[in-house]
Design a protein around this motif. Structure first.
Motif, PDB file in Angstrom:
ATOM      1  N   GLY A 171       0.811  -1.214   0.000  1.00  0.00           N
ATOM      2  CA  GLY A 171       0.000   0.000   0.000  1.00  0.00           C
ATOM      3  C   GLY A 171       0.842   1.260   0.000  1.00  0.00           C
ATOM      4  O   GLY A 171       0.524   2.232  -0.699  1.00  0.00           O
ATOM      5  N   ASP A 172       1.926   1.264   0.774  1.00  0.00           N
ATOM      6  CA  ASP A 172       2.821   2.432   0.796  1.00  0.00           C
ATOM      7  C   ASP A 172       3.483   2.627  -0.563  1.00  0.00           C
ATOM      8  O   ASP A 172       3.599   3.754  -1.053  1.00  0.00           O
TER       9      ASP A 172
ATOM     10  N   GLU B 124       2.313   1.654  -3.479  1.00  0.00           N
ATOM     11  CA  GLU B 124       1.298   2.092  -4.429  1.00  0.00           C
ATOM     12  C   GLU B 124       0.889   3.544  -4.194  1.00  0.00           C
ATOM     13  O   GLU B 124       0.626   4.278  -5.154  1.00  0.00           O
ATOM     14  N   SER B 125       0.850   3.970  -2.959  1.00  0.00           N
ATOM     15  CA  SER B 125       0.557   5.381  -2.670  1.00  0.00           C
ATOM     16  C   SER B 125       1.637   6.275  -3.244  1.00  0.00           C
ATOM     17  O   SER B 125       1.351   7.327  -3.830  1.00  0.00           O
ATOM     18  N   TRP B 126       2.901   5.868  -3.085  1.00  0.00           N
ATOM     19  CA  TRP B 126       4.016   6.653  -3.603  1.00  0.00           C
ATOM     20  C   TRP B 126       3.927   6.782  -5.120  1.00  0.00           C
ATOM     21  O   TRP B 126       4.077   7.872  -5.663  1.00  0.00           O
TER      22      TRP B 126
ATOM     23  N   GLY C  38       1.356   6.588  -6.950  1.00  0.00           N
ATOM     24  CA  GLY C  38       0.204   7.434  -7.254  1.00  0.00           C
ATOM     25  C   GLY C  38       0.541   8.909  -7.195  1.00  0.00           C
ATOM     26  O   GLY C  38      -0.056   9.723  -7.910  1.00  0.00           O
ATOM     27  N   GLU C  39       1.498   9.277  -6.363  1.00  0.00           N
ATOM     28  CA  GLU C  39       1.929  10.668  -6.250  1.00  0.00           C
ATOM     29  C   GLU C  39       3.058  11.010  -7.210  1.00  0.00           C
ATOM     30  O   GLU C  39       3.181  12.160  -7.634  1.00  0.00           O
TER      31      GLU C  39
END
Length: 67
Positions: free
Chosen positions: A28-29, A31-33, A35-36
């Protein structure tokens, strides 16, 4: 197990980025990165990314370009 991204050109050739690249403790971390950061990566000429879990491919290549 560290989660990381591999950066590639459209032909699958591995490339590097000028961005600060890190290892993530969870998927999740990571994928969040991405995404940004994907727009910045695309501007650097990176065409696609592959998500790795301790060096093993989880998924990808995933294009950074609109279809």
């Amino acid at each position: 197990m560290p989660w990381t991204w591999r950066f590639e050109k459209a032909d699958g050739t591995e490339t590097t980025t000028g961005l600060q690249v890190e290892e993530f403790s969870t998927q999740g971390d990571a994928e969040s990165w991405i995404g940004e950061a994907w727009r910045d990566l695309k501007e650097e000429g990176i065409d696609q990314v592959v998500l790795l879990d301790d060096g093993a491919t989880v998924y990808g290549p995933m294009s950074l370009h609109a279809e």
